[in-house]
Design a protein around this motif. Structure first.
Motif, PDB file in Angstrom:
ATOM      1  N   ARG A 138       0.844  -1.190   0.000  1.00 52.58           N
ATOM      2  CA  ARG A 138       0.000   0.000   0.000  1.00 52.58           C
ATOM      3  C   ARG A 138       0.885   1.247   0.000  1.00 52.58           C
ATOM      4  O   ARG A 138       1.765   1.419   0.830  1.00 52.58           O
ATOM      5  CB  ARG A 138      -0.874  -0.019   1.264  1.00 52.58           C
ATOM      6  CG  ARG A 138      -1.840   1.099   1.349  1.00 52.58           C
ATOM      7  CD  ARG A 138      -2.896   0.758   2.386  1.00 52.58           C
ATOM      8  NE  ARG A 138      -2.311   0.049   3.534  1.00 52.58           N
ATOM      9  CZ  ARG A 138      -1.706   0.651   4.539  1.00 52.58           C
ATOM     10  NH1 ARG A 138      -1.567   1.946   4.538  1.00 52.58           N
ATOM     11  NH2 ARG A 138      -1.237  -0.056   5.543  1.00 52.58           N
ATOM     12  N   ARG A 182       1.009   5.381   0.072  1.00 54.28           N
ATOM     13  CA  ARG A 182       0.201   6.566   0.363  1.00 54.28           C
ATOM     14  C   ARG A 182       1.099   7.746   0.654  1.00 54.28           C
ATOM     15  O   ARG A 182       2.254   7.577   1.067  1.00 54.28           O
ATOM     16  CB  ARG A 182      -0.750   6.328   1.518  1.00 54.28           C
ATOM     17  CG  ARG A 182      -0.099   6.182   2.858  1.00 54.28           C
ATOM     18  CD  ARG A 182      -1.176   6.065   3.920  1.00 54.28           C
ATOM     19  NE  ARG A 182      -0.613   5.593   5.158  1.00 54.28           N
ATOM     20  CZ  ARG A 182      -0.694   6.253   6.290  1.00 54.28           C
ATOM     21  NH1 ARG A 182      -1.272   7.411   6.345  1.00 54.28           N
ATOM     22  NH2 ARG A 182      -0.189   5.743   7.396  1.00 54.28           N
ATOM     23  N   PRO A 205       0.742  11.825   5.696  1.00 56.05           N
ATOM     24  CA  PRO A 205      -0.553  12.314   6.186  1.00 56.05           C
ATOM     25  C   PRO A 205      -0.586  13.800   6.544  1.00 56.05           C
ATOM     26  O   PRO A 205      -1.668  14.387   6.605  1.00 56.05           O
ATOM     27  CB  PRO A 205      -0.806  11.450   7.420  1.00 56.05           C
ATOM     28  CG  PRO A 205       0.503  10.872   7.795  1.00 56.05           C
ATOM     29  CD  PRO A 205       1.323  10.796   6.558  1.00 56.05           C
ATOM     30  N   GLN A 214      -7.085   8.642  16.284  1.00 57.18           N
ATOM     31  CA  GLN A 214      -6.551   7.299  16.030  1.00 57.18           C
ATOM     32  C   GLN A 214      -5.658   7.280  14.793  1.00 57.18           C
ATOM     33  O   GLN A 214      -5.154   6.234  14.399  1.00 57.18           O
ATOM     34  CB  GLN A 214      -7.711   6.321  15.805  1.00 57.18           C
ATOM     35  CG  GLN A 214      -8.667   6.232  16.986  1.00 57.18           C
ATOM     36  CD  GLN A 214      -9.836   5.319  16.661  1.00 57.18           C
ATOM     37  OE1 GLN A 214      -9.680   4.118  16.492  1.00 57.18           O
ATOM     38  NE2 GLN A 214     -11.022   5.883  16.555  1.00 57.18           N
ATOM     39  N   PHE A 244      -8.793  -0.138  14.962  1.00 59.07           N
ATOM     40  CA  PHE A 244      -9.445   1.143  14.687  1.00 59.07           C
ATOM     41  C   PHE A 244     -10.848   1.065  15.275  1.00 59.07           C
ATOM     42  O   PHE A 244     -11.517   0.039  15.177  1.00 59.07           O
ATOM     43  CB  PHE A 244      -9.520   1.416  13.189  1.00 59.07           C
ATOM     44  CG  PHE A 244      -9.967   2.816  12.875  1.00 59.07           C
ATOM     45  CD1 PHE A 244      -9.046   3.853  12.827  1.00 59.07           C
ATOM     46  CD2 PHE A 244     -11.303   3.113  12.657  1.00 59.07           C
ATOM     47  CE1 PHE A 244      -9.450   5.161  12.561  1.00 59.07           C
ATOM     48  CE2 PHE A 244     -11.717   4.416  12.403  1.00 59.07           C
ATOM     49  CZ  PHE A 244     -10.783   5.430  12.347  1.00 59.07           C
ATOM     50  N   PHE A 288     -10.405  11.033   2.319  1.00 60.34           N
ATOM     51  CA  PHE A 288      -9.591  11.400   3.486  1.00 60.34           C
ATOM     52  C   PHE A 288      -9.206  10.146   4.274  1.00 60.34           C
ATOM     53  O   PHE A 288      -8.080  10.020   4.756  1.00 60.34           O
ATOM     54  CB  PHE A 288     -10.373  12.380   4.366  1.00 60.34           C
ATOM     55  CG  PHE A 288      -9.620  12.833   5.591  1.00 60.34           C
ATOM     56  CD1 PHE A 288      -8.470  13.598   5.466  1.00 60.34           C
ATOM     57  CD2 PHE A 288     -10.058  12.496   6.867  1.00 60.34           C
ATOM     58  CE1 PHE A 288      -7.772  14.014   6.599  1.00 60.34           C
ATOM     59  CE2 PHE A 288      -9.371  12.909   8.001  1.00 60.34           C
ATOM     60  CZ  PHE A 288      -8.221  13.674   7.859  1.00 60.34           C
ATOM     61  N   PHE A 289     -10.146   9.222   4.414  1.00 63.95           N
ATOM     62  CA  PHE A 289      -9.832   7.975   5.119  1.00 63.95           C
ATOM     63  C   PHE A 289      -8.735   7.201   4.404  1.00 63.95           C
ATOM     64  O   PHE A 289      -7.875   6.592   5.042  1.00 63.95           O
ATOM     65  CB  PHE A 289     -11.097   7.110   5.261  1.00 63.95           C
ATOM     66  CG  PHE A 289     -11.694   7.189   6.629  1.00 63.95           C
ATOM     67  CD1 PHE A 289     -12.384   8.317   7.019  1.00 63.95           C
ATOM     68  CD2 PHE A 289     -11.537   6.165   7.540  1.00 63.95           C
ATOM     69  CE1 PHE A 289     -12.912   8.421   8.298  1.00 63.95           C
ATOM     70  CE2 PHE A 289     -12.060   6.260   8.819  1.00 63.95           C
ATOM     71  CZ  PHE A 289     -12.753   7.390   9.194  1.00 63.95           C
ATOM     72  N   ASP A 295      -6.392   8.524   2.378  1.00 60.88           N
ATOM     73  CA  ASP A 295      -5.122   9.257   2.385  1.00 60.88           C
ATOM     74  C   ASP A 295      -4.546   9.407   3.793  1.00 60.88           C
ATOM     75  O   ASP A 295      -3.352   9.223   4.011  1.00 60.88           O
ATOM     76  CB  ASP A 295      -5.319  10.656   1.784  1.00 60.88           C
ATOM     77  CG  ASP A 295      -5.647  10.582   0.307  1.00 60.88           C
ATOM     78  OD1 ASP A 295      -5.324   9.560  -0.313  1.00 60.88           O
ATOM     79  OD2 ASP A 295      -6.244  11.536  -0.217  1.00 60.88           O
ATOM     80  N   PHE A 296      -5.402   9.771   4.741  1.00 68.17           N
ATOM     81  CA  PHE A 296      -4.898  10.085   6.084  1.00 68.17           C
ATOM     82  C   PHE A 296      -4.664   8.825   6.916  1.00 68.17           C
ATOM     83  O   PHE A 296      -3.655   8.693   7.598  1.00 68.17           O
ATOM     84  CB  PHE A 296      -5.887  11.011   6.795  1.00 68.17           C
ATOM     85  CG  PHE A 296      -5.420  11.463   8.153  1.00 68.17           C
ATOM     86  CD1 PHE A 296      -4.334  12.316   8.277  1.00 68.17           C
ATOM     87  CD2 PHE A 296      -6.057  11.046   9.310  1.00 68.17           C
ATOM     88  CE1 PHE A 296      -3.896  12.732   9.524  1.00 68.17           C
ATOM     89  CE2 PHE A 296      -5.629  11.461  10.557  1.00 68.17           C
ATOM     90  CZ  PHE A 296      -4.547  12.306  10.658  1.00 68.17           C
ATOM     91  N   PHE A 297      -5.627   7.911   6.859  1.00 72.05           N
ATOM     92  CA  PHE A 297      -5.490   6.698   7.675  1.00 72.05           C
ATOM     93  C   PHE A 297      -4.813   5.564   6.913  1.00 72.05           C
ATOM     94  O   PHE A 297      -4.598   4.487   7.469  1.00 72.05           O
ATOM     95  CB  PHE A 297      -6.873   6.231   8.155  1.00 72.05           C
ATOM     96  CG  PHE A 297      -7.528   7.195   9.104  1.00 72.05           C
ATOM     97  CD1 PHE A 297      -7.124   7.283  10.424  1.00 72.05           C
ATOM     98  CD2 PHE A 297      -8.545   8.035   8.685  1.00 72.05           C
ATOM     99  CE1 PHE A 297      -7.723   8.173  11.301  1.00 72.05           C
ATOM    100  CE2 PHE A 297      -9.148   8.929   9.549  1.00 72.05           C
ATOM    101  CZ  PHE A 297      -8.729   8.993  10.860  1.00 72.05           C
ATOM    102  N   GLY A 298      -4.496   5.820   5.648  1.00 71.60           N
ATOM    103  CA  GLY A 298      -3.856   4.771   4.859  1.00 71.60           C
ATOM    104  C   GLY A 298      -4.808   3.638   4.535  1.00 71.60           C
ATOM    105  O   GLY A 298      -4.454   2.462   4.619  1.00 71.60           O
ATOM    106  N   PRO A 342      -6.937   0.382   7.615  1.00 67.49           N
ATOM    107  CA  PRO A 342      -6.010  -0.730   7.370  1.00 67.49           C
ATOM    108  C   PRO A 342      -5.729  -1.620   8.588  1.00 67.49           C
ATOM    109  O   PRO A 342      -5.130  -2.682   8.428  1.00 67.49           O
ATOM    110  CB  PRO A 342      -4.726  -0.001   6.966  1.00 67.49           C
ATOM    111  CG  PRO A 342      -4.777   1.277   7.719  1.00 67.49           C
ATOM    112  CD  PRO A 342      -6.221   1.651   7.835  1.00 67.49           C
TER     113      PRO A 342
END
Lengths: 441, 251
Positions: A2, A4, A7, A108, B89, B109-110, B112-115, B158
């Protein structure tokens, strides 16, 4: 596998979208234009009158500087906006996450609480910078009227207001992180601001320790920048305050930590910050960027004073509210602290106004001690102070070679300013606002 | 392929989260009292209990959203321990995050931000019927629409363990069934799910194992059969006919 992106930019982008969705921010941007307009138009008219408009004496205008006449009053609009509008924008951005439940999700995520608060502060600061556009327009208008602008002075005023906004943003973020309710946070932020005003008022009455503390209030800091002085110590204190406020916000925004632990950690952070602030109080360097060098003696005197060895002790028997004390402080002592490596000033008085001390023996005297020699002078002018010090140091006063500041008088009316600030700016902001909100819904 | 998996044998799957002695008080109210259970890799574990049983408090303590007064939550297999954020999570109930933003933006956003898992996006959108909601503001969604959107966001994260508080709250019968099927399908991909459910029949449809919680205490832990045996062994209780009777017998 993965892949990305980092952040942090995602977070900043998210905060920016949240800011653009905030009606509070749009209201602030909308109102800043007319606020700057009122200040700027009033300043230009007053400047013209002082410069001799309508057959008035031109004498005042000759000594007039745009720093005092235009920039400081125009930027007052930003002081008002930073006090009464910006805190609500900042509180909304933090409290909104708590109320909507986004805080529990973002907490989180992969970013630390400090990074998250930093992203909010950065975006708010960016939003505030956009609010600075009307000031830029005011500067352009002033130039089109034929006005003078000395860039270092403008930079000093702008820097002061940016620091002030940074303080407001950091304080609002910290309080919004601690308070469960946004209304409570708003009341607390405004109470802090009003509290610093009260502190300044008490300092002007009582002097002493109050005066020392009041030097670091946002209003006092801003006053220095607005007069073309960039004080390193005060700037460092502001930066420490900003960092500590964001630190406290990060402590309180964390998930799964008891209130008691947060309170203890916050107290530790405040104690560390207090130590840093005390250390910053001993940082004296400052830069006089005013065009007329109002915070400095003439160059020749500056050089002569810098060569004087040994500490200079000054004991002034003047009450805090005595106008002579203000003259002495502003005309001579503040410059002296910048020019000489070691100056210690002590004010002595039994009352705050000094009215009933006038007949007391010794009241009004200013004593100077240098290298074991003492001298007294009751005069509070720059020339008298320098003459006394040179006498004690055994130095011949240097000859004055600098031409005096000529000033930039200008008789101009604020043409077009009303249309720009009261018509064009609100229309543009409202248009953009409607466009942004329509796209979202 | 049948998407409804068979109940798992918890003994052959290692625990990925082990909770022991967890207690939490709010003033004089005991919300959790010495709670202990395990979440096993790949299972769907249901936390069953009536309103006020302490389900949300338990979820928040396990997820680290609230501090527990006592007890431990160990993440990992026993041979290795991991950071909480790397393992689980938590998707809370009753939230409307970023109300001014669109569902489409929130999903991105989920990711990109949380991977989040990009390979699952289309499946989630189809299975939870998110497509008509994509351009809507989250704040403008109905309760059921918001729940579906949030489920999609949570399922994209993830971490190997996902805690969902009341996944069927606000959903109608058809939507609940679709959501249950989606959760089973998601678990079949290897995800461990821990669901807090107050509707016992919903729980029976989707979960492999159950933790029964009542008054902040665990009344039982196991598969439906294990819990039925446990209930049947109680004095004065005849063999319970359905899951509701099991729950009533054990709590």
């Amino acid at each position: 596998m993965r892949l990305r992106s980092h952040p942090w930019p995602q977070l900043v982008r998210k905060e920016w979208r949240e800011l653009l969705s905030s009606r509070a921010w749009w209201v602030m941007i909308f109102l800043v234009g007319p606020l700057v307009g009122v200040s700027f138009i009033g300043a230009v008219r007053t400047y013209a009158e002082a410069s001799g408009l309508g057959g008035a004496s031109a004498g005042v205008g000759e000594a007039f500087s745009p720093l005092d006449g235009i920039w400081a009053p125009t930027f007052v609009a930003y002081e008002i906006a930073a006090t009464f509008l910006l805190p609500f924008v900042a509180i909304r951005l933090v409290a909104g996450d708590r109320q909507s439940g986004a805080l529990k999700l973002e907490g989180q995520g992969p970013m630390s609480p400090f990074s998250r608060m930093g992203a909010k502060a950065l975006v708010l600061f960016g939003g505030w910078c956009l609010a600075g556009f009307p000031a830029l327009v005011a500067g352009i208008l002033w130039k089109t009227y034929g006005g003078s602008a000395y860039p270092p002075e403008l930079a000093s005023v702008a820097l002061g207001h940016l620091l002030n906004a940074g303080l407001t943003i950091a304080l609002a973020i910290a309080i919004a992180s601690i308070a469960e309710n946004p209304s409570t946070a708003a009341i607390l932020v405004l109470s802090f601001t009003v509290g610093t005003w009260i502190l300044g008022f008490i300092a002007s009455l009582r002097g002493g320790m109050w005066e020392l503390i009041a030097k670091f209030t946002p209003a006092a800091m801003l006053d220095k920048f607005q007069h073309g002085l960039i004080p390193l110590g005060t700037s460092l204190v502001a930066l420490v305050f900003i960092a500590v406020s964001l630190g406290i916000a990060s402590l309180w925004i964390r998930l799964g930590v008891s209130t008691r632990r947060r309170a203890f950690e916050s107290a530790g952070l405040v104690a560390a910050a207090a130590a840093l602030v005390v250390a910053c109080a001993f940082v004296h360097p400052s830069w006089d960027v005013s065009e007329n060098r109002r915070h400095s003696f003439p160059e020749a005197d500056q050089e002569a004073l810098a060569r004087i060895q040994g500490p200079l002790h000054i004991e002034a028997h003047l009450a805090p509210e005595d106008p002579r004390r203000s003259d002495l402080e502003h005309q001579a002592l503040s410059k002296l602290r910048r020019a000489m490596p070691s100056v210690e000033v002590r004010y002595v008085s039994a009352t705050s106004i000094g009215l009933f001390e006038q007949t007391s023996a010794g009241y009004g005297e200013v004593w100077y001690e240098l290298g074991g020699k003492r001298a007294m002078n009751r005069l509070t002018t720059e020339e008298a102070v320098l003459e006394t010090i040179y006498g004690l140091a055994g130095i011949t006063p240097p000859k004055e070679t600098e031409p005096s500041f000529a000033g930039h008088p200008l008789i101009a009316s604020p043409r077009g300013a009303a249309v720009v600030f009261f018509g064009l700016w609100p229309a543009i902001v409202a248009g953009f606002g409607v466009f942004v909100f329509r796209r979202r819904t | 392929m049948d998407e409804i998996g068979n109940p798992l044998d918890s003994h052959i799957r290692p625990p990925i989260v082990t909770v022991s002695g967890l207690s939490k008080r709010y003033g004089s109210v005991i919300a959790l009292d010495d709670v202990a259970f395990s979440i096993h890799r790949g299972e769907i574990l249901g936390l069953i209990g009536p309103n006020g049983a302490g389900k949300t408090t338990l979820f928040e303590c396990v997820a680290g959203v609230q501090p527990a007064d006592r007890g431990t939550v160990v993440f990992g297999t026993g041979y290795e321990t991991a950071r909480r954020g790397d393992v689980l999570f938590y998707l809370p109930d009753g939230i409307a995050p970023w109300p001014d933003q669109s569902v489409e933006w929130a999903l991105k956003f989920f990711l990109d931000f949380f991977g989040g898992r990009r390979d699952l996006v289309d499946d989630m959108i189809n299975r939870l019927d998110i497509a008509p909601l994509r351009r809507k503001r989250i704040g403008a969604l109905s309760q059921g629409q918001r729940k579906r959107a949030l489920l999609a966001m949570g399922l994209l994260t993830p971490q190997p363990v996902l805690l969902i508080d009341e996944p069927f709250e606000g959903l109608d019968l058809r939507q609940s069934r679709e959501a249950a099927k989606t959760l089973r399908w998601h678990a079949s991909l290897g995800r461990t799910l821990f669901l807090s459910i107050h509707q016992i029949m919903d729980a029976g449809h989707v979960c492999d194992r159950f933790v029964l919680l009542s008054g902040g205490r665990v009344g039982g832990e196991g598969t439906a059969d294990e819990l039925a045996s446990l209930a049947g062994s109680r004095p004065g209780v005849t063999a319970p006919a359905d899951f509701e009777e099991i729950f009533l017998a054990l709590t």
